[in-house]
Design an enzyme around this catalytic site. Structure first.
Site, mmCIF file in Angstrom:
data_model
loop_
_atom_site.group_PDB
_atom_site.id
_atom_site.type_symbol
_atom_site.label_atom_id
_atom_site.label_comp_id
_atom_site.label_asym_id
_atom_site.label_seq_id
_atom_site.Cartn_x
_atom_site.Cartn_y
_atom_site.Cartn_z
ATOM 1 N N ARG A 2 -6.208 -3.464 -4.816
ATOM 2 C CA ARG A 2 -6.074 -4.909 -5.011
ATOM 3 C C ARG A 2 -4.615 -5.195 -5.289
ATOM 4 O O ARG A 2 -3.982 -4.460 -6.058
ATOM 5 C CB ARG A 2 -6.908 -5.359 -6.219
ATOM 6 C CG ARG A 2 -8.397 -5.230 -6.005
ATOM 7 C CD ARG A 2 -9.125 -5.260 -7.309
ATOM 8 N NE ARG A 2 -8.716 -4.131 -8.164
ATOM 9 C CZ ARG A 2 -9.049 -4.007 -9.440
ATOM 10 N NH1 ARG A 2 -9.768 -4.916 -10.035
ATOM 11 N NH2 ARG A 2 -8.640 -2.954 -10.130
ATOM 12 N N LYS A 51 -3.960 -15.567 -5.339
ATOM 13 C CA LYS A 51 -4.726 -15.280 -6.559
ATOM 14 C C LYS A 51 -3.703 -15.106 -7.675
ATOM 15 O O LYS A 51 -2.505 -14.942 -7.403
ATOM 16 C CB LYS A 51 -5.598 -14.033 -6.391
ATOM 17 C CG LYS A 51 -4.804 -12.739 -6.246
ATOM 18 C CD LYS A 51 -5.727 -11.533 -6.283
ATOM 19 C CE LYS A 51 -4.938 -10.240 -6.313
ATOM 20 N NZ LYS A 51 -5.760 -9.051 -6.337
ATOM 21 N N LYS A 106 -7.974 -11.280 7.314
ATOM 22 C CA LYS A 106 -7.655 -10.437 8.472
ATOM 23 C C LYS A 106 -8.808 -9.476 8.783
ATOM 24 O O LYS A 106 -9.208 -9.322 9.935
ATOM 25 C CB LYS A 106 -6.379 -9.658 8.124
ATOM 26 C CG LYS A 106 -5.994 -8.563 9.051
ATOM 27 C CD LYS A 106 -4.639 -7.992 8.659
ATOM 28 C CE LYS A 106 -4.711 -6.881 7.630
ATOM 29 N NZ LYS A 106 -5.272 -5.632 8.140
ATOM 30 N N CYS A 134 -5.703 -9.347 3.051
ATOM 31 C CA CYS A 134 -6.740 -8.439 3.558
ATOM 32 C C CYS A 134 -8.019 -9.122 4.020
ATOM 33 O O CYS A 134 -8.428 -8.984 5.166
ATOM 34 C CB CYS A 134 -7.086 -7.407 2.492
ATOM 35 S SG CYS A 134 -5.734 -6.309 2.146
ATOM 36 N N LYS A 180 -14.447 0.788 5.306
ATOM 37 C CA LYS A 180 -13.372 -0.102 4.841
ATOM 38 C C LYS A 180 -13.653 -1.560 5.238
ATOM 39 O O LYS A 180 -13.571 -2.480 4.421
ATOM 40 C CB LYS A 180 -12.030 0.379 5.413
ATOM 41 C CG LYS A 180 -10.889 -0.582 5.269
ATOM 42 C CD LYS A 180 -10.421 -0.743 3.836
ATOM 43 C CE LYS A 180 -9.465 -1.906 3.736
ATOM 44 N NZ LYS A 180 -8.756 -2.007 2.495
ATOM 45 N N GLY A 223 -8.644 -15.609 0.068
ATOM 46 C CA GLY A 223 -7.454 -15.587 0.912
ATOM 47 C C GLY A 223 -6.788 -14.233 0.776
ATOM 48 O O GLY A 223 -7.447 -13.242 0.456
ATOM 49 N N VAL A 247 0.842 -1.203 0.000
ATOM 50 C CA VAL A 247 0.000 0.000 0.000
ATOM 51 C C VAL A 247 0.878 1.255 0.000
ATOM 52 O O VAL A 247 0.729 2.140 -0.846
ATOM 53 C CB VAL A 247 -0.949 0.000 1.229
ATOM 54 C CG1 VAL A 247 -1.656 1.338 1.370
ATOM 55 C CG2 VAL A 247 -1.967 -1.122 1.124
HETATM 56 C C1 UDX Z 1 -8.892 -7.210 -1.649
HETATM 57 C C2 UDX Z 1 -9.908 -6.139 -2.063
HETATM 58 O O1 UDX Z 1 -10.379 -6.427 -3.390
HETATM 59 C C3 UDX Z 1 -9.281 -4.756 -2.004
HETATM 60 O O2 UDX Z 1 -10.260 -3.779 -2.303
HETATM 61 C C4 UDX Z 1 -8.728 -4.536 -0.594
HETATM 62 O O3 UDX Z 1 -8.104 -3.268 -0.510
HETATM 63 C C5 UDX Z 1 -7.744 -5.622 -0.230
HETATM 64 O O4 UDX Z 1 -8.366 -6.914 -0.357
HETATM 65 P P1 UDX Z 1 -6.861 -8.474 -2.791
HETATM 66 O O5 UDX Z 1 -6.575 -9.106 -1.471
HETATM 67 O O6 UDX Z 1 -5.730 -7.983 -3.613
HETATM 68 O O7 UDX Z 1 -7.864 -7.240 -2.624
HETATM 69 O O8 UDX Z 1 -7.603 -9.598 -3.647
HETATM 70 P P2 UDX Z 1 -8.959 -9.772 -4.464
HETATM 71 O O9 UDX Z 1 -8.673 -9.662 -5.904
HETATM 72 O O10 UDX Z 1 -10.057 -8.947 -3.927
HETATM 73 O O11 UDX Z 1 -9.252 -11.307 -4.120
HETATM 74 C C6 UDX Z 1 -9.355 -11.739 -2.762
HETATM 75 C C7 UDX Z 1 -9.554 -13.228 -2.687
HETATM 76 O O12 UDX Z 1 -10.843 -13.585 -3.131
HETATM 77 C C8 UDX Z 1 -8.566 -14.042 -3.548
HETATM 78 O O13 UDX Z 1 -8.164 -15.183 -2.810
HETATM 79 C C9 UDX Z 1 -9.396 -14.444 -4.749
HETATM 80 O O14 UDX Z 1 -8.963 -15.648 -5.309
HETATM 81 C C10 UDX Z 1 -10.780 -14.598 -4.115
HETATM 82 N N1 UDX Z 1 -11.882 -14.393 -5.068
HETATM 83 C C11 UDX Z 1 -12.098 -13.174 -5.644
HETATM 84 C C12 UDX Z 1 -12.737 -15.455 -5.342
HETATM 85 O O15 UDX Z 1 -12.582 -16.582 -4.827
HETATM 86 N N2 UDX Z 1 -13.813 -15.242 -6.189
HETATM 87 C C13 UDX Z 1 -14.054 -14.033 -6.771
HETATM 88 O O16 UDX Z 1 -15.035 -13.923 -7.508
HETATM 89 C C14 UDX Z 1 -13.173 -12.965 -6.485
#
Ligand code: UDX
Length: 448
Positions: free
Chosen positions: A162, A333, A276, A273, A216, A270, A14
């Site tokens: 993200r 991811k 937690k 963010c 948030k 997972g 961040v």
């Molecule tokens: C997330 C939020 O999107 C972001 O706004 C925040 O600031 C931080 O947390 P991020 O952790 O980078 O961002 O990942 P994100 O792309 O949101 O995916 C989170 C998890 O959800 C991943 O494990 C992903 O595989 C899973 N996911 C996401 C799914 O299983 N299905 C979906 O449709 C979308």
């Protein structure tokens, strides 16, 4: 008020992304972090995390001098008129939020403000439980600086970045949320963003710090709940002849009130963010005597997806004891080397518990996964090597690199070709000759 000299405290994904983005738009930026090694590494132009485009932006900002890295709060405050606190807020063992880094940063900033003249704006970007800015940060800054609000400014301004798309999310956010205690602070931060975004200023919501802090948490919890919702439906589909969760998601996603995003069924959510923050919200609710049943269920469904995948694996190959299993994808991811709270790693650990022998592959996260899985699995440097001689292949993270899998390839390389698609990357029709299962895909409908 025009504030253009920025200090960024905490150089994780961040903070570092923000520092580089600001520097690239002509702001004078100083970055600091309590981790000396990290500061030195960044100073040499190396990013401690993989983030699309970040290394290039970092080197450019260092080269043209718009970004400086220092190790001293006093100097940072002296060289800036606005600071963003982006330090980590990890979970304590009970899942509640550990605020010690935010407290430390507030203390150091407060202390450095004591002899500083002129207005200074402190902006909290770290995710903190509702009430923290007013009850913790403000109190510490005022105790340490001897100043009161008005002499300095204070806002809570959440980020929604993200991983993997952090820069894009900084340059083109959906909205800016400003939680401020007084009008001067809110106006100062708003002006700052106006100068950063110019003509493409996103929508803004100005509110209290407490509302902004809750926004948030509620935002992340809602997205996690949306994923858990479709995962719950995926369990239904798996037991329903002819059903397919992907089609169901497409159908409900066409309702504009629902939307198609975050409806991809799979192993669950997972990362650094969601787990937690969802747990943090639950514990925060408990701390003020409020039960949050939807949040509890969101976590429960997420855990159940791993066991659901194990059951599917057993359906395909029987008892997992002694079976050789290839797991493709370990990052939480695609597009990142981050394995924090990765569902794939959790699945691997479960497979090991069931007595399977596991070989893993990931285009980017192998090194970080090795720190967790160590000698318990073997590591493959190519997809072919990972598949070779195995009884089951499990697709756990949907990297586009894995789209190359073909039936013939599995038949040729594997001892007993079988594929479990945990992220719905493949078209089942392309694997009709071999054993195939996917999360949220029901058994064929005999009457079709
Ligand atoms: C997330 C939020 O999107 C972001 O706004 C925040 O600031 C931080 O947390 P991020 O952790 O980078 O961002 O990942 P994100 O792309 O949101 O995916 C989170 C998890 O959800 C991943 O494990 C992903 O595989 C899973 N996911 C996401 C799914 O299983 N299905 C979906 O449709 C979308």
């Amino acid at each position: 008020m025009h504030l253009s000299k920025v200090a960024v405290v905490g150089l994780g994904y961040v903070g570092l992304s923000l520092a580089c983005a600001l520097a690239s738009r002509g702001f004078e930026v100083v970055g600091l972090d309590k981790d000396y090694e990290k500061v030195m590494m960044i100073k040499r132009g190396l990013t401690p995390i993989y983030e699309e485009g970040l290394d290039k932006l970092l080197r450019k900002s260092l080269d043209d001098g718009s970004l400086k890295l220092i190790y001293d709060y006093e100097e940072a405050v002296e060289r800036s008129n606005l600071c963003f606190i982006c330090v980590g807020t990890p979970s304590k063992p009970d899942g509640s939020v550990d605020l010690s880094y935010v407290e430390d940063a507030s203390r150091m900033i407060g202390r450095s403000l004591r002899n500083r003249r002129g207005y200074y704006l402190v902006v909290i970007r770290s995710t903190v439980p509702p009430g923290t800015t007013i009850n913790v940060v403000k109190r510490i800054i005022e105790e340490e600086s001897g100043k009161s609000l008005g002499d300095y400014g204070l806002c809570f301004n959440p980020e929604f970045l993200r991983e993997g798309e952090a820069l894009q999310d900084i340059f083109n956010p959906d909205r800016i949320i400003i939680g401020c205690l007084d009008e001067t602070s809110g106006e100062a931060l708003l002006n700052f963003y106006r100068s950063f975004h110019g003509d493409s200023m996103p929508p803004v919501l100005v509110t209290t710090p407490t509302n902004a802090e809750l926004i948030k948490y509620a935002n992340n919890a809602f997205l996690a709940m949306k994923i858990s919702f479709i995962n719950m439906i995926s369990q239904l589909c798996q037991n329903l002849p002819g059903a397919d969760v992907k089609v169901v998601a497409n159908g409900i996603g066409m309702d504009r009130r629902i939307g198609r995003e975050f409806l991809n069924a799979g192993l669950g959510w997972g990362g650094s963010c969601f787990p937690k923050d969802v747990m943090g919200l639950l514990r925060f609710g408990e701390s003020i005597g409020v039960k949050l049943p939807l949040i509890e269920a969101t976590i429960e469904v997420n855990e159940a997806q791993i066991i659901g995948a194990i059951k599917l694996a057993e359906k395909l190959v029987g008892d997992l004891r002694g079976k050789n299993i290839a797991v493709l994808g370990l990052a939480f991811k695609p597009g990142t080397d981050d394995v924090r709270e990765s569902r794939s790693i959790k699945l691997v650990e479960k497979l090991l518990e069931y007595g399977a022998k596991v070989r893993v592959h990931d285009p980017r996260a192998l090194e970080k996964a090795r720190e967790i899985l160590r000698e318990k699995v073997s590591y493959a440097s190519s997809i072919e090597e990972c598949l070779s001689g195995t009884d089951l292949c499990i697709l756990a993270t949907e990297w586009s690199e894995y789209k190359v899998l073909k039936q013939e390839m599995l038949e040729k390389l594997m001892k007993n070709p079988a594929l479990l698609d945990c992220r719905r990357l493949y078209d089942p029709k392309e694997f009709e000759r071999i054993k195939f299962a996917a999360i949220g895909l029901g058994p064929p409908n005999s009457s079709q």
